[in-house]
Enzyme design. Sequence first.
Site, PDB file in Angstrom:
ATOM      1  N   ASP A  11     103.418  44.477  78.621  1.00 19.85           N
ATOM      2  CA  ASP A  11     104.028  43.522  77.684  1.00 19.85           C
ATOM      3  C   ASP A  11     105.507  43.885  77.595  1.00 19.85           C
ATOM      4  OD1 ASP A  11     104.325  41.604  75.578  1.00 19.85           O
ATOM      5  OD2 ASP A  11     104.171  43.203  74.102  1.00 19.85           O
ATOM      6  N   SER A  12     106.266  43.007  76.959  1.00 18.69           N
ATOM      7  CA  SER A  12     107.675  43.312  76.740  1.00 18.69           C
ATOM      8  C   SER A  12     107.833  44.496  75.776  1.00 18.69           C
ATOM      9  CB  SER A  12     108.372  42.092  76.150  1.00 18.69           C
ATOM     10  OG  SER A  12     107.664  41.639  75.017  1.00 18.69           O
ATOM     11  N   TYR A  43     111.432  39.433  75.384  1.00 20.18           N
ATOM     12  CA  TYR A  43     111.475  38.515  76.523  1.00 20.18           C
ATOM     13  C   TYR A  43     111.588  37.070  76.011  1.00 20.18           C
ATOM     14  CZ  TYR A  43     109.727  42.120  79.840  1.00 20.18           C
ATOM     15  OH  TYR A  43     109.566  43.224  80.636  1.00 20.18           O
ATOM     16  N   GLY A  44     111.146  36.879  74.757  1.00 21.67           N
ATOM     17  CA  GLY A  44     110.980  35.529  74.209  1.00 21.67           C
ATOM     18  C   GLY A  44     112.258  34.732  74.020  1.00 21.67           C
ATOM     19  N   CYS A  74     101.371  39.357  77.587  1.00 22.19           N
ATOM     20  CA  CYS A  74     102.562  38.812  76.947  1.00 22.19           C
ATOM     21  C   CYS A  74     102.544  37.310  77.218  1.00 22.19           C
ATOM     22  CB  CYS A  74     103.794  39.461  77.578  1.00 22.19           C
ATOM     23  SG  CYS A  74     105.364  38.747  77.066  1.00 22.19           S
ATOM     24  N   ASN A  75     102.590  36.526  76.169  1.00 26.74           N
ATOM     25  CA  ASN A  75     102.551  35.071  76.349  1.00 26.74           C
ATOM     26  C   ASN A  75     103.769  34.564  77.106  1.00 26.74           C
ATOM     27  OD1 ASN A  75     100.293  33.630  74.477  1.00 26.74           O
ATOM     28  ND2 ASN A  75     100.884  35.613  73.670  1.00 26.74           N
ATOM     29  N   THR A  76     104.922  35.155  76.810  1.00 30.80           N
ATOM     30  CA  THR A  76     106.158  34.700  77.443  1.00 30.80           C
ATOM     31  C   THR A  76     106.104  34.964  78.950  1.00 30.80           C
ATOM     32  OG1 THR A  76     107.281  35.225  75.369  1.00 30.80           O
ATOM     33  CG2 THR A  76     108.667  34.831  77.281  1.00 30.80           C
ATOM     34  N   GLU A 153     107.440  43.952  64.072  1.00 30.70           N
ATOM     35  CA  GLU A 153     107.996  45.212  64.595  1.00 30.70           C
ATOM     36  C   GLU A 153     108.497  46.087  63.437  1.00 30.70           C
ATOM     37  OE1 GLU A 153     108.705  46.450  67.806  1.00 30.70           O
ATOM     38  OE2 GLU A 153     107.779  44.823  68.947  1.00 30.70           O
ATOM     39  N   CYS A 186     101.505  34.355  70.674  1.00 26.23           N
ATOM     40  CA  CYS A 186     102.382  35.506  70.894  1.00 26.23           C
ATOM     41  C   CYS A 186     101.580  36.745  70.511  1.00 26.23           C
ATOM     42  CB  CYS A 186     103.621  35.368  70.004  1.00 26.23           C
ATOM     43  SG  CYS A 186     104.642  36.852  69.997  1.00 26.23           S
ATOM     44  N   THR A 187     101.745  37.791  71.302  1.00 26.62           N
ATOM     45  CA  THR A 187     100.893  38.972  71.128  1.00 26.62           C
ATOM     46  C   THR A 187     101.079  39.671  69.781  1.00 26.62           C
ATOM     47  OG1 THR A 187     102.602  40.099  72.390  1.00 26.62           O
ATOM     48  CG2 THR A 187     100.597  39.505  73.559  1.00 26.62           C
ATOM     49  N   HIS A 188     102.193  39.439  69.118  1.00 21.31           N
ATOM     50  CA  HIS A 188     102.430  40.101  67.827  1.00 21.31           C
ATOM     51  C   HIS A 188     101.706  39.416  66.663  1.00 21.31           C
ATOM     52  CE1 HIS A 188     105.651  42.021  69.991  1.00 21.31           C
ATOM     53  NE2 HIS A 188     106.014  42.720  68.932  1.00 21.31           N
TER      54      HIS A 188
HETATM   55  N1  DGL Z   1     105.124  39.761  73.748  1.00 17.25           N
HETATM   56  C1  DGL Z   1     105.883  38.543  73.578  1.00 17.25           C
HETATM   57  C2  DGL Z   1     104.948  37.348  73.677  1.00 17.25           C
HETATM   58  O1  DGL Z   1     103.744  37.459  73.581  1.00 17.25           O
HETATM   59  C3  DGL Z   1     106.603  38.528  72.259  1.00 17.25           C
HETATM   60  C4  DGL Z   1     107.755  39.498  72.173  1.00 17.25           C
HETATM   61  C5  DGL Z   1     108.925  39.095  73.054  1.00 17.25           C
HETATM   62  O2  DGL Z   1     109.637  38.125  72.753  1.00 17.25           O
HETATM   63  O3  DGL Z   1     109.140  39.772  74.049  1.00 17.25           O
HETATM   64  O4  DGL Z   1     105.421  36.255  73.870  1.00 17.25           O
END
Ligand code: DGL
Length: 277
Positions: A11-12, A43-44, A74-76, A153, A186-188
């Site tokens: 993931d990012s 990454y988003g 990571c969704n992005t 975070e 989004c994973t968060h």
């Molecule tokens: N892990 C990213 C996602 O699931 C969110 C955090 C990011 O923007 O990198 O999209």
Amino acid sequence: MPSNQPIAIFDSGVGGLTVLDQILHRLPAEEFVYFGDTARVPYGSKSSRTIIRFAVEDCRFLMRFDPKMIVVACNTASSFALDTLSAEFDIPVIGVVEPGAVAAVAATRTRRVGVIATQTTVNSGSYPRTIARLDAKVEVFQKAAPLLVPMVEEGRPPDDPVVPLILESYLADLKQAGVDVLVLGCTHYPLLREAIAKVMGPTVTLVDSAHQTAAVVHQTLTKSDLCRGDSQPAGKQHFWCSDNPELFAKIGRRFLSTPIDEVHHADPEIFFEVERL
Ligand code: DGL
């Protein structure tokens, strides 16, 4: 043949640990190597070109551990890089968008689905596209929620007064649209599940792609006879990040129900050397 090779997951940053957590529950005997690209998160808000480059580099780093599968937690990155990664690496590459879309389509009764995600995931149209492929009659309403990642975070608890305030503002349009399913794209976001559920109300089902992704990982390994086997002792998890391992461990503990004992630092010099391979 059952394989002792690890499952690689990246993931990012720390958010992908919510996906690891679900996979661990399903496949406790497996060994995992997790990489969080904490030096380059988020990454988003990056361009598609940068996201693809980062994702390829992350996977090249993980290939050093000879994994049997890569999970893009990571969704992005899943929204932009899945095709490139599948073409570049000759092991199964599983993303989180398709499993989330499958779960959303299965859950909706009214065929009105909401998606909250990072700005780039929303811009990519990955969820509406995938959902349309599964059921063209489902209407998808998206909302970018960029403040949620830093809020998680930072460790804001769900009862922090700022949390419902921000959620109300992001979710108002989706409530207005009358969605009966909301994808946490989004994973968060699973960490804010309780607070999101409160704002959306009891009639809206929250879909978290982590759960469904774990099912897909399980199926894929089973199909290729690559599971480590339940009779094996519990597998280990190895954690790597590209910046500040102490911080990764501190924040990561909130995302994972098993302890994070040790986090290795992927030294940027070694990490970026991978780029030139
Ligand atoms: N892990 C990213 C996602 O699931 C969110 C955090 C990011 O923007 O990198 O999209």
